[in-house]
Structures are given as structure tokens and as C-alpha cells.
Enzyme design. Structure first.
Site, mmCIF file in Angstrom:
data_model
loop_
_atom_site.group_PDB
_atom_site.id
_atom_site.type_symbol
_atom_site.label_atom_id
_atom_site.label_comp_id
_atom_site.label_asym_id
_atom_site.label_seq_id
_atom_site.Cartn_x
_atom_site.Cartn_y
_atom_site.Cartn_z
ATOM 1 N N THR A 33 10.209 -33.111 8.205
ATOM 2 C CA THR A 33 9.971 -34.906 8.299
ATOM 3 C C THR A 33 9.319 -34.932 9.672
ATOM 4 O OG1 THR A 33 12.244 -34.765 9.576
ATOM 5 C CG2 THR A 33 11.974 -35.593 7.124
ATOM 6 N N ARG A 78 16.760 -34.662 7.699
ATOM 7 C CA ARG A 78 17.743 -35.854 7.717
ATOM 8 C C ARG A 78 17.289 -37.374 7.152
ATOM 9 N NH1 ARG A 78 20.295 -34.338 13.132
ATOM 10 N NH2 ARG A 78 18.108 -34.388 13.539
ATOM 11 N N ASP A 107 21.348 -32.272 6.141
ATOM 12 C CA ASP A 107 21.625 -31.869 7.546
ATOM 13 C C ASP A 107 22.078 -30.375 7.217
ATOM 14 O OD1 ASP A 107 22.902 -31.139 9.722
ATOM 15 O OD2 ASP A 107 23.674 -33.147 10.031
ATOM 16 N N ASN A 136 12.897 -23.754 9.440
ATOM 17 C CA ASN A 136 12.249 -24.383 10.653
ATOM 18 C C ASN A 136 13.071 -25.239 11.510
ATOM 19 O OD1 ASN A 136 9.561 -25.412 12.104
ATOM 20 N ND2 ASN A 136 10.419 -27.107 10.922
ATOM 21 N N TYR A 164 19.999 -22.881 23.898
ATOM 22 C CA TYR A 164 18.797 -22.825 22.888
ATOM 23 C C TYR A 164 17.985 -21.424 22.718
ATOM 24 C CZ TYR A 164 14.005 -23.973 21.030
ATOM 25 O OH TYR A 164 12.862 -24.012 20.474
ATOM 26 N N LYS A 207 17.588 -18.724 19.517
ATOM 27 C CA LYS A 207 16.176 -18.193 19.154
ATOM 28 C C LYS A 207 16.305 -16.638 19.386
ATOM 29 C CE LYS A 207 14.417 -22.089 17.805
ATOM 30 N NZ LYS A 207 14.567 -22.354 16.334
ATOM 31 N N GLY A 251 4.803 -20.937 20.953
ATOM 32 C CA GLY A 251 4.875 -21.394 22.516
ATOM 33 C C GLY A 251 5.043 -22.868 22.434
ATOM 34 N N THR A 265 5.158 -31.871 19.642
ATOM 35 C CA THR A 265 5.669 -32.493 18.430
ATOM 36 C C THR A 265 6.782 -33.305 18.869
ATOM 37 O OG1 THR A 265 7.323 -30.836 18.455
ATOM 38 C CG2 THR A 265 5.431 -30.204 17.087
ATOM 39 N N PHE A 296 9.728 -32.523 19.463
ATOM 40 C CA PHE A 296 10.721 -31.627 20.061
ATOM 41 C C PHE A 296 11.246 -32.013 21.450
ATOM 42 C CE2 PHE A 296 11.326 -27.597 22.548
ATOM 43 C CZ PHE A 296 12.435 -27.022 21.816
HETATM 44 P P1 NDP Z 1 10.214 -31.744 15.746
HETATM 45 O O1 NDP Z 1 11.530 -32.290 16.531
HETATM 46 O O2 NDP Z 1 9.120 -32.267 15.672
HETATM 47 O O3 NDP Z 1 10.961 -31.305 14.210
HETATM 48 C C1 NDP Z 1 12.276 -30.911 14.099
HETATM 49 C C2 NDP Z 1 12.580 -31.020 12.588
HETATM 50 O O4 NDP Z 1 13.595 -30.537 12.281
HETATM 51 C C3 NDP Z 1 12.738 -32.433 12.043
HETATM 52 O O5 NDP Z 1 11.936 -32.516 10.782
HETATM 53 C C4 NDP Z 1 14.083 -32.499 11.979
HETATM 54 O O6 NDP Z 1 14.375 -33.415 10.922
HETATM 55 C C5 NDP Z 1 14.493 -31.370 11.532
HETATM 56 N N1 NDP Z 1 15.912 -31.350 11.844
HETATM 57 C C6 NDP Z 1 16.677 -31.161 13.137
HETATM 58 N N2 NDP Z 1 17.827 -31.154 13.030
HETATM 59 C C7 NDP Z 1 18.230 -30.868 11.551
HETATM 60 C C8 NDP Z 1 19.221 -30.934 10.912
HETATM 61 N N3 NDP Z 1 20.578 -30.953 11.335
HETATM 62 N N4 NDP Z 1 19.336 -30.590 9.427
HETATM 63 C C9 NDP Z 1 17.905 -30.730 9.038
HETATM 64 N N5 NDP Z 1 16.837 -30.744 9.669
HETATM 65 C C10 NDP Z 1 16.888 -31.073 10.921
HETATM 66 O O7 NDP Z 1 10.118 -30.242 16.416
HETATM 67 P P2 NDP Z 1 9.507 -29.034 16.116
HETATM 68 O O8 NDP Z 1 8.519 -29.425 14.775
HETATM 69 O O9 NDP Z 1 8.694 -28.765 17.593
HETATM 70 O O10 NDP Z 1 10.398 -27.900 15.678
HETATM 71 C C11 NDP Z 1 10.511 -27.080 14.786
HETATM 72 C C12 NDP Z 1 10.980 -25.672 15.142
HETATM 73 O O11 NDP Z 1 10.362 -24.920 16.106
HETATM 74 C C13 NDP Z 1 12.431 -25.844 15.784
HETATM 75 O O12 NDP Z 1 13.061 -24.856 15.214
HETATM 76 C C14 NDP Z 1 12.134 -25.574 17.288
HETATM 77 O O13 NDP Z 1 13.026 -25.036 17.914
HETATM 78 C C15 NDP Z 1 10.904 -24.742 17.102
HETATM 79 N N6 NDP Z 1 9.928 -24.549 18.273
HETATM 80 C C16 NDP Z 1 9.536 -25.605 18.708
HETATM 81 C C17 NDP Z 1 8.343 -25.490 19.700
HETATM 82 C C18 NDP Z 1 7.596 -26.707 20.314
HETATM 83 O O14 NDP Z 1 7.247 -26.613 21.428
HETATM 84 N N7 NDP Z 1 7.517 -27.802 19.491
HETATM 85 C C19 NDP Z 1 8.121 -24.522 20.415
HETATM 86 C C20 NDP Z 1 8.927 -23.052 19.794
HETATM 87 C C21 NDP Z 1 9.718 -23.385 18.709
HETATM 88 P P3 NDP Z 1 15.525 -34.770 10.973
HETATM 89 O O15 NDP Z 1 15.542 -35.360 12.342
HETATM 90 O O16 NDP Z 1 14.870 -35.700 9.957
HETATM 91 O O17 NDP Z 1 16.662 -34.137 10.496
#
Ligand code: NDP
Length: 239
Positions: A17, A40, A62, A89, A155, A159, A186, A190, A192
Site C-alpha cells: 500500500t 492493512r 495484518d 516487504n 529494528y 533485519k 539503504g 517512503t 518509512f
Molecule cells: P512504508 O512505510 O512506505 O511501507 C511499509 C509497508 O508495509 C506499507 O505498505 C504498510 O502497509 C506495510 N505494513 C506495515 N505493517 C504491516 C502489517 N502489520 N501488515 C501488513 N502490512 C504492513 O516503508 P518502506 O516501503 O520504506 O518499507 C518497506 C520495507 O523496506 C520495510 O520492511 C522496511 O523495513 C524496509 N526498509 C526501508 C528503508 C527505507 O529507508 N525506506 C531502508 C531499508 C529497509 P499498511 O500500513 O497499509 O499495512
């Protein structure tokens, strides 16, 4: 040779999402895949459905709810059951200061989503991949899986778990046609950081100030590359 099409293949993306997951879902959908998009937020899933039309099954789930994972995956529409790519992811980090100031509930939540959710998704979909003799699991880790940064203890540890689990899984899968890959992004802009600092927009923006961060699309390209390599090529790890 790298392939550019995924016609007829089923790709499951958790955390579709926003951020990486959304870009990954778009990338594989554009390459012809049938995409199962998990997250979610229902409104975001509805937007995704509007954007992509057919070849998409949005699932409000979730991933920390392991019973709900079983139910959702057991009731996929018949033409979405033969999953050939799972992208684990969904994940997040919360920063409320150093470990001695952290909340135990946050620690549990990170473990439940970043580790337990990933394990249950994998455990559920792996047998079918082995049976069909086709499949790949791509786990999204982080540079934080190796590097230590302040206020990041659990966190980072989640990882590190993903890194070690993926490498061990890949090793167990040698001799089968199923592959497991670890991608460690890295800093990428987003949602995040917004999540990390509990909606504090100023703090989140500061995390990306003064340098060119990665984008969600960069990570989608990395996942696509990993999956598009010929079946005899294992991309074990990409940082
Ligand atoms: P975002 O916050 O933009 O996206 C996170 C996604 O995870 C959302 O779609 C959210 O959807 C979903 N999510 C979170 N919790 C749940 C849950 N309990 N069940 C289902 N879906 C869930 O972050 P990113 O895209 O940046 O992160 C994606 C991945 O990359 C993560 O694992 C993060 O740890 C990792 N990462 C990110 C970095 C960064 O700098 N951005 C760097 C390194 C790794 P919803 O809220 O709708 O459930």
C-alpha cells in the site's frame, strides 16, 4: 538473459500500500503478472484496484495476525494460488530513543511484523513452490541488518534475523528449483520515516535532507532484477 515479462505468474507482495511494496506491485503488474497486494489500509488497496484493474487481488491483512495469513492465503482465487514469487516487504521501525527508553510493545510489534509475519508467509507458500518446482522468495532487509545505528536496536536485530534466515533458507533450498534472495536497501524516501517517528513530518523530512536518497522505484528495480535472472542464477544478497 534477464527476462522482462511475468505473464501468467502470480506475485505476492506484502506491504503493497506504500513505498517499496507499491512500486514492486506496479512493476510486476506492468510486466504482466497477476499480483496479490497485501496491506492493512483498505483505502490504499481500493486505490490500487482502481489503478490496476484486473490481474490484482487486494487483501486487507495484518501480517502479524498469523491466523489471518493462513485464512487469506487458503482462500485465494484459484488462478492466484500458484504463487511463483513472494516478496516479503512489509515492515517498519519505531524510534522513541535509545534502547533503554524503548517501549516493549514496539519491540513486540517489530518482531511480529518484520520476523513472524515474514516467516508465516514463507512457511505457507514455500511447499507449493517446491511441489510445482518453481518459485522465489525475496525478503526485504535493510543495511541496518548489518550496521548499528542509534535508537535502532530491535529494528536492526529484526533485519539481521531476515538476513540470516534468508541465507540459511537459500542454503537449504540448494538442489531445488526454488530460490531465496535478500535485498538490503539503504535510506529511501517512503513513508518509512513518518512511521519511524510516529507521524512527525518535520523529523521525517530531515532524514532525507542534503543528499540523494534511494527511491521506492530503485528498490522495485532491484527486486525485478533479482526475479528476472534466469532460474539457475541465485541472487543471494543485494545491498
Ligand atoms: P512504508 O512505510 O512506505 O511501507 C511499509 C509497508 O508495509 C506499507 O505498505 C504498510 O502497509 C506495510 N505494513 C506495515 N505493517 C504491516 C502489517 N502489520 N501488515 C501488513 N502490512 C504492513 O516503508 P518502506 O516501503 O520504506 O518499507 C518497506 C520495507 O523496506 C520495510 O520492511 C522496511 O523495513 C524496509 N526498509 C526501508 C528503508 C527505507 O529507508 N525506506 C531502508 C531499508 C529497509 P499498511 O500500513 O497499509 O499495512
Amino acid at each position: 538473459m534477464l527476462r522482462s515479462e511475468f505473464h501468467g505468474e502470480v506475485v505476492v507482495v506484502t506491504g503493497a500500500t506504500s513505498g517499496f511494496g507499491l512500486a514492486i506491485a506496479r512493476k510486476f503488474h506492468a510486466a504482466g503478472a497477476r499480483v496479490v497486494a497485501i496491506g492493512r489500509r483498505e483505502d490504499r488497496l481500493a486505490d490500487l484496484q482502481d489503478e490496476m484493474g484486473d490481474r490484482l487481488v487486494p487483501i486487507k491483512l495484518d501480517v502479524s495476525d498469523t491466523d489471518a495469513i493462513s485464512e487469506a492465503l487458503d482462500t485465494l482465487p484459484p488462478d492466484y494460488r500458484d504463487v511463483s514469487l513472494l516478496v516479503n516487504n512489509a515492515g517498519f521501525g519505531i524510534d522513541r530513543g535509545p534502547a533503554q527508553k524503548a517501549s516493549l510493545a514496539d519491540w513486540d510489534d517489530m518482531i511480529d511484523v518484520n520476523i513472524r509475519g515474514l516467516l508465516h508467509m514463507t512457511h505457507h507458500l514455500l511447499p507449493g513452490m517446491l511441489e510445482r518446482r518453481k518459485g522465489q522468495i525475496v525478503n526485504i532487509g535493510s543495511v541496518a541488518g548489518r550496521a548499528v545505528a542509534p535508537n535502532n536496536a530491535v529494528y536492526s536485530a529484526t533485519k539481521s534475523f531476515v538476513l540470516q534466515f534468508t541465507k540459511a533458507l537459500k542454503s537449504d533450498l540448494i538442489g531445488t528449483p526454488v530460490r531465496a534472495s535478500y535485498i538490503a536497501p539503504g535510506a529511501a524516501e517512503t513513508e518509512f520515516s513518518l512511521v519511524r517517528w510516529q507521524g512527525d513530518e518535520a523529523k521525517a523530512a530531515k532524514a532525507y535532507a542534503g543528499y540523494q536518497s534511494l527511491t521506492a522505484e530503485d528498490i522495485a528495480e532491484a527486486v525485478f532484477f533479482t526475479a528476472a535472472m534466469p532460474a539457475h542464477v541465485d541472487v543471494t544478497e543485494l545491498e
